[in-house]
Design an enzyme around this catalytic site. Sequence first.
Site, short mmCIF file in Angstrom:
data_model
loop_
_atom_site.label_atom_id
_atom_site.label_comp_id
_atom_site.label_asym_id
_atom_site.label_seq_id
_atom_site.Cartn_x
_atom_site.Cartn_y
_atom_site.Cartn_z
N HIS A 284 37.65 30.80 42.48
CA HIS A 284 38.13 30.11 41.26
C HIS A 284 37.06 29.15 40.73
O HIS A 284 36.44 29.43 39.73
CB HIS A 284 39.47 29.39 41.45
N ASP A 335 43.15 38.89 43.59
CA ASP A 335 43.90 37.72 44.03
C ASP A 335 45.40 37.98 44.20
O ASP A 335 45.81 38.61 45.16
CB ASP A 335 43.62 36.57 43.04
ZN LIG Z 1 43.71 33.35 46.34
#
Ligand SMILES: [Zn+2]
Length: 479
Positions: A284, A335
């Site tokens: 991220h 993810d």
């Molecule tokens: Zn993750």
Amino acid sequence: MYRWATRADRRPRIVGVVRTKSRTLRFRAILGPRGLERDRSIEIAPDGTIRAVRAVHAGNAPYDGGLAVPGMPNAHSHIFQCALAGFGEEARGDDSFWSWRRAMYRLADSITPEQLFDIARYGYARMLRGGYTYVAEFHYLHHGADGARGPETTQAVLAAAAEVGLPISLLPVYYRTAGFDGAAPHEGQRRFAHGSVAEFMATVEALGPAVAGVAPHSLRAVPAADLAELVAAVDATLGPEASLHIHISEQELEVEECLAVRGSTPVDLLANTVELGPRWSLVHATHATEAERNRLRSAGARVVLCPITEAHLGDGIFPAREHFLAGGAAAVGSDANVRISAIEEARQLEYGQRLRDRRRARLATGAGAGPVVWSWLAEGGGAAAAGSGPAGGAGAPMRMGRIEPGYRADFVVLDREGPHTLGHDWETLMDAWLVGGDERDIEAVYVAGERRVERGSMAGEGEIRSAFGKAMREIWRAT
Ligand SMILES: [Zn+2]
């Protein structure tokens, strides 16, 4: 007795099949390290790596496919969350990341190894169909529903990947605390948590050669002292090259808490605690400051961007254009697996930058956006996996993410007959795929030179699909 253990008659198709002969595939074009090249043959060694790439005379061969581009390594997945898509979406005043996280805990609390296998197998099949040829599984569902220790959930995940033929590296997740203040894990986190680095490393060692590295979950979940101890333990047991992945700077609240409690923003805190380097993948990094981004770039670390999940969770937009122009490395991850499509992740990434800047072609060069973004993410994904061990079989780490000698022969093959590529020439096809395409435009997916997906179809998909549906009904009826 677990269901897959009863299937001794159904040999999993392990990738890296030992062939005795090399073979050659011919494509009308490839996306090589220097860009698009017409009429190429690729010689594949018996171990599934590329031995040579050569020009062939145009029209002088039966072709195996249209445009071969590197298979996309998926650098970040939580496969059990496939079962979560569409749950936790209701607005209840606080329609945020944290309400989704509560739904995720509900799922994580109840899922059995048998259900996990069926969920994971379907998810991994979708990864292959969606253009991914490897997955780094950020695995934190370690323990039984009662908190009991055992390898069952991990075995379920590995067996699921093996059965569909998706190379997997496991990144066991170290999770110690519930927050920056060092609070003990709460009840919903009992399947994730370990009480000490030593206890965690015993779990890691028991998992054996599928382990590619280790993932301290986040700075929230791992105290600084543990982080340093963990890296030293990884160096001692898995070696100094083993991959290290961490969730970082995903949510603004997380950054604020880190600053308030630890006196530093997350990437700075990480870099002050351990030695950042090419083995580090920062997942991220949405809210990393410019100084922090410079710091991770100069250390040779990379970001792992998960644009669909980041949009889904309302995280924010990572300044990918700035990172790209500064020469930073990036990989992509599916993810939370709400939608599994490598090209759609690339599109969400590019479109996020366009929406932010109100301008077009943010991650493009003169060569267009499609080939540039795809190559950037594939190479970054290969680097995230590099040094990470066997990636699907015993032996030296496989290099991935390029069509070049020495790299594993992982390809996504596109043709000019797909719904979004019809009528294009090879030069514009990837741009058309980036701005609007999906997996229906994929002619075939190859892993280690083996064709795993053909026109969206895979072996055994009917059973894989119905087992997933059954597991979903069981899970959500029971909660
Ligand atoms: Zn993750």
